[in-house]
Design an enzyme around this catalytic site. Sequence first.
Site, PDB file in Angstrom:
ATOM      1  N   HIS A   1      34.622  34.888  45.397  1.00  0.00           N
ATOM      2  CA  HIS A   1      34.360  34.022  44.248  1.00  0.00           C
ATOM      3  C   HIS A   1      35.387  32.898  44.234  1.00  0.00           C
ATOM      4  O   HIS A   1      36.225  32.789  45.136  1.00  0.00           O
ATOM      5  CB  HIS A   1      34.313  34.811  42.940  1.00  0.00           C
ATOM      6  CG  HIS A   1      35.585  35.542  42.593  1.00  0.00           C
ATOM      7  ND1 HIS A   1      36.747  34.890  42.272  1.00  0.00           N
ATOM      8  CD2 HIS A   1      35.867  36.858  42.531  1.00  0.00           C
ATOM      9  CE1 HIS A   1      37.688  35.759  42.005  1.00  0.00           C
ATOM     10  NE2 HIS A   1      37.185  36.982  42.171  1.00  0.00           N
TER      11      HIS A   1
ATOM     12  N   HIS B   1      39.148  33.444  44.979  1.00  0.00           N
ATOM     13  CA  HIS B   1      39.514  33.568  46.394  1.00  0.00           C
ATOM     14  C   HIS B   1      39.499  32.192  47.067  1.00  0.00           C
ATOM     15  O   HIS B   1      40.377  31.862  47.864  1.00  0.00           O
ATOM     16  CB  HIS B   1      38.539  34.487  47.138  1.00  0.00           C
ATOM     17  CG  HIS B   1      38.402  35.844  46.521  1.00  0.00           C
ATOM     18  ND1 HIS B   1      37.194  36.340  46.086  1.00  0.00           N
ATOM     19  CD2 HIS B   1      39.322  36.800  46.249  1.00  0.00           C
ATOM     20  CE1 HIS B   1      37.383  37.544  45.587  1.00  0.00           C
ATOM     21  NE2 HIS B   1      38.662  37.856  45.672  1.00  0.00           N
TER      22      HIS B   1
ATOM     23  N   CYS C   1      46.359  54.022  40.318  1.00  0.00           N
ATOM     24  CA  CYS C   1      45.098  53.337  39.978  1.00  0.00           C
ATOM     25  C   CYS C   1      44.291  53.121  41.249  1.00  0.00           C
ATOM     26  O   CYS C   1      44.731  52.399  42.152  1.00  0.00           O
ATOM     27  CB  CYS C   1      45.342  51.982  39.312  1.00  0.00           C
ATOM     28  SG  CYS C   1      43.791  51.054  39.118  1.00  0.00           S
TER      29      CYS C   1
ATOM     30  N   CYS D   1      43.517  49.270  41.859  1.00  0.00           N
ATOM     31  CA  CYS D   1      44.664  48.491  42.350  1.00  0.00           C
ATOM     32  C   CYS D   1      45.161  49.043  43.679  1.00  0.00           C
ATOM     33  O   CYS D   1      45.912  48.371  44.373  1.00  0.00           O
ATOM     34  CB  CYS D   1      45.860  48.580  41.405  1.00  0.00           C
ATOM     35  SG  CYS D   1      45.653  47.857  39.799  1.00  0.00           S
TER      36      CYS D   1
ATOM     37  N   CYS E   1      45.247  51.949  33.367  1.00  0.00           N
ATOM     38  CA  CYS E   1      45.733  50.825  34.164  1.00  0.00           C
ATOM     39  C   CYS E   1      45.745  49.581  33.287  1.00  0.00           C
ATOM     40  O   CYS E   1      44.734  49.256  32.656  1.00  0.00           O
ATOM     41  CB  CYS E   1      44.819  50.607  35.375  1.00  0.00           C
ATOM     42  SG  CYS E   1      45.199  49.069  36.231  1.00  0.00           S
TER      43      CYS E   1
ATOM     44  N   HIS F   1      43.087  46.996  34.963  1.00  0.00           N
ATOM     45  CA  HIS F   1      41.660  47.331  34.970  1.00  0.00           C
ATOM     46  C   HIS F   1      41.190  48.075  33.718  1.00  0.00           C
ATOM     47  O   HIS F   1      39.990  48.268  33.532  1.00  0.00           O
ATOM     48  CB  HIS F   1      41.323  48.146  36.215  1.00  0.00           C
ATOM     49  CG  HIS F   1      41.479  47.366  37.480  1.00  0.00           C
ATOM     50  ND1 HIS F   1      42.582  47.471  38.287  1.00  0.00           N
ATOM     51  CD2 HIS F   1      40.687  46.422  38.045  1.00  0.00           C
ATOM     52  CE1 HIS F   1      42.455  46.645  39.314  1.00  0.00           C
ATOM     53  NE2 HIS F   1      41.328  45.985  39.187  1.00  0.00           N
TER      54      HIS F   1
ATOM     55  N   LYS G   1      40.121  36.015  32.812  1.00  0.00           N
ATOM     56  CA  LYS G   1      40.273  35.904  34.249  1.00  0.00           C
ATOM     57  C   LYS G   1      38.910  36.104  34.898  1.00  0.00           C
ATOM     58  O   LYS G   1      38.150  36.960  34.480  1.00  0.00           O
ATOM     59  CB  LYS G   1      41.227  37.003  34.739  1.00  0.00           C
ATOM     60  CG  LYS G   1      41.455  36.922  36.231  1.00  0.00           C
ATOM     61  CD  LYS G   1      42.060  38.192  36.803  1.00  0.00           C
ATOM     62  CE  LYS G   1      42.046  38.106  38.323  1.00  0.00           C
ATOM     63  NZ  LYS G   1      42.042  39.365  39.006  1.00  0.00           N
TER      64      LYS G   1
ATOM     65  N   LYS H   1      35.615  40.142  39.746  1.00  0.00           N
ATOM     66  CA  LYS H   1      34.413  40.875  40.109  1.00  0.00           C
ATOM     67  C   LYS H   1      34.094  41.898  39.033  1.00  0.00           C
ATOM     68  O   LYS H   1      32.983  41.986  38.563  1.00  0.00           O
ATOM     69  CB  LYS H   1      34.700  41.566  41.436  1.00  0.00           C
ATOM     70  CG  LYS H   1      33.517  41.906  42.236  1.00  0.00           C
ATOM     71  CD  LYS H   1      33.961  42.374  43.614  1.00  0.00           C
ATOM     72  CE  LYS H   1      35.065  43.300  43.560  1.00  0.00           C
ATOM     73  NZ  LYS H   1      36.172  43.653  44.053  1.00  0.00           N
TER      74      LYS H   1
HETATM   75  O1  ME8 Z   1      44.618  41.746  46.027  1.00  0.00           O
HETATM   76  N1  ME8 Z   1      42.204  32.983  39.965  1.00  0.00           N
HETATM   77  O2  ME8 Z   1      42.753  41.237  47.289  1.00  0.00           O
HETATM   78  P1  ME8 Z   1      41.774  40.560  46.234  1.00  0.00           P
HETATM   79  C1  ME8 Z   1      42.968  32.637  41.014  1.00  0.00           C
HETATM   80  N2  ME8 Z   1      43.613  42.702  49.260  1.00  0.00           N
HETATM   81  N3  ME8 Z   1      43.062  33.365  42.134  1.00  0.00           N
HETATM   82  C2  ME8 Z   1      42.350  34.492  42.204  1.00  0.00           C
HETATM   83  C3  ME8 Z   1      41.526  34.919  41.149  1.00  0.00           C
HETATM   84  C4  ME8 Z   1      41.471  34.098  39.975  1.00  0.00           C
HETATM   85  N4  ME8 Z   1      40.707  34.370  38.932  1.00  0.00           N
HETATM   86  N5  ME8 Z   1      40.933  36.065  41.516  1.00  0.00           N
HETATM   87  C5  ME8 Z   1      41.375  36.349  42.766  1.00  0.00           C
HETATM   88  C6  ME8 Z   1      43.987  41.787  47.064  1.00  0.00           C
HETATM   89  N6  ME8 Z   1      42.231  35.404  43.193  1.00  0.00           N
HETATM   90  C7  ME8 Z   1      44.612  42.377  48.306  1.00  0.00           C
HETATM   91  C8  ME8 Z   1      45.602  41.363  48.866  1.00  0.00           C
HETATM   92  S1  ME8 Z   1      47.387  40.579  50.687  1.00  0.00           S
HETATM   93  C9  ME8 Z   1      48.328  41.334  51.834  1.00  0.00           C
HETATM   94  C10 ME8 Z   1      46.343  41.826  50.097  1.00  0.00           C
HETATM   95  C11 ME8 Z   1      42.867  35.338  44.515  1.00  0.00           C
HETATM   96  O3  ME8 Z   1      40.477  40.428  46.931  1.00  0.00           O
HETATM   97  C12 ME8 Z   1      44.379  35.322  44.413  1.00  0.00           C
HETATM   98  O4  ME8 Z   1      44.914  34.808  45.596  1.00  0.00           O
HETATM   99  O5  ME8 Z   1      41.830  41.256  44.938  1.00  0.00           O
HETATM  100  C13 ME8 Z   1      44.687  36.804  44.310  1.00  0.00           C
HETATM  101  O6  ME8 Z   1      46.054  37.085  44.598  1.00  0.00           O
HETATM  102  C14 ME8 Z   1      43.752  37.335  45.356  1.00  0.00           C
HETATM  103  O7  ME8 Z   1      42.558  36.525  45.225  1.00  0.00           O
HETATM  104  C15 ME8 Z   1      43.406  38.800  45.181  1.00  0.00           C
HETATM  105  O8  ME8 Z   1      42.377  39.096  46.080  1.00  0.00           O
END
Ligand code: ME8
Length: 497
Positions: free
Chosen positions: A17, A20, A125, A128, A143, A146, A295, A298
């Site tokens: 989304h 990301h 969690c 997380c 959590c 969440h 925020k 998903k």
């Molecule tokens: O945490 N606004 O993956 P994830 C801005 N796999 N950025 C956002 C956002 C939002 N509303 N939502 C998501 C993970 N992001 C782990 C990371 S790294 C070694 C492992 C972005 O799929 C932002 O960069 O939940 C956030 O830190 C990341 O997506 C979390 O992605």
Amino acid sequence: MSFYVTTPIFYGNGEPHLGHAYSTMAADILARHMRQRGEDVFFLTGTDEHGEPIAQAAEKQGLTPQELVDRSAQSFRDMAAKVDATNDFFIRTTDQGHIERVQAVVDRVKENGFVYEGTYEGWYCPRCADFKNENEIGPGDTCLIHEIPLDRETEQNWFFRLSAFQDELEKLYEENPGMIQPDFRRNEALAFIRGGLNDVSLSRSQISWGVPLSWDPDQVMYVWFDALLNYYTALGYAREGEDLTGRFWPASWHIIAKDILKFHTVYWPAFLMAAGIEVPQRIFIHGFLLMGDKKMSKSLGNVLDPFEVIEKFGADALRFYCFREVSFGQDGSISTEGFETRYESELANDFGNLASRTLAMISRYRDGVVPEAGPDPLLLADFEGITDRVSALLDDAQIGQALEEIWVLVRRLNRYVEEAQPWVLAKDEADAERLDQVLYSLAEGLRVLTLLLHPYLPASTDILLEALAEPDQGLAPFGSRPGGVKVEKIDPLFPKL
Ligand code: ME8
């Protein structure tokens, strides 16, 4: 100089989304800008494909974990391509190259004496994939992120001696005040560290979807260590037959959001220290994009689909909007109305119009040839040092502020057109020299700004650079290109809808 920038690797159990896309676009802007400066750039993104949440999601959908992550890795790859990201590699933590290197690093951490066997008892969690300490637990053992009940876990596993790094971590951030950006995030990290560090589980015994420990293959690596290591392992196998580690490690920037601050500012440097590997140079922690005041996520289901926006307005408009609307580093609300307003008033009117009318006037009054004149002294002071100012801001990942600096000059050039009134000058042969100077200055100003905007608006600036007959995309000072160049008219870069 080498420049290595990363995004988080995104969970391979969801659809991409705008959140990301946001981190991906930010990293891409820095990567493109550094390439313009002639730096040796490597830009990494990818997917985080192990762990319980993924195994569970797969089961729910009647897929094997591998089938699930194959699908979502493809969606994240597509997302990166759609936002015009120029990543040099896409890492998947299920890559064999990653798995082998993770095992090798963990073996080193163990050899160095930072791994021991123990019993974990505490709250966890599953969403997380995080073991919670006391101040991370909500009412009724839930959590905080969440808002779901935490699981009470008791299991025999291997531990990482995180507590051994408390002093070193404090010292690291005290001695390198710029290492975590923005500054208030550094304070958060320091507060967490000073609050006391407990050892953390390095492995899980009740999960099988992960990287097995070499010395105890019944246990798989705790997914966060597996995931964090991607930044390091990728360099080892991204290019066949070549190890890029010496060339690009330590990373120049990890770009992440605040949700994963603890992992990146506490666990990650400690783990690297334990392995005897240099820590990253800097970590930029941006805020959340919010829809209204929530925020986007998903699990909350309030997601703005970047693909739809791109379909309608193009990737440039999305890249522009996100960094214009929200101060990079802070949370910020985005909306469809806000997006449309900026598209109209800034992209179509300010910049698109400036480009179209400049090229149209050169075509009409000078047969499409930029006059051989000098830069107007009226503009020289405004453009003085602009490239250095933008570069300095982007050195600190001030993506929004750098864009603002550029936009001030976009507006300045529009005012210049109004002040100089080329259409009046064109009526009188006596003003021919002045018209030459005005048209030259407009073409030159437009060229300089287009080059600076290239990292933000890659597709439309490509069109414009071609129309301006600017073959080189390297940054250039105002007045550095002589006239005499043949330029072309263009269709509106940002058509009104
Ligand atoms: O945490 N606004 O993956 P994830 C801005 N796999 N950025 C956002 C956002 C939002 N509303 N939502 C998501 C993970 N992001 C782990 C990371 S790294 C070694 C492992 C972005 O799929 C932002 O960069 O939940 C956030 O830190 C990341 O997506 C979390 O992605």
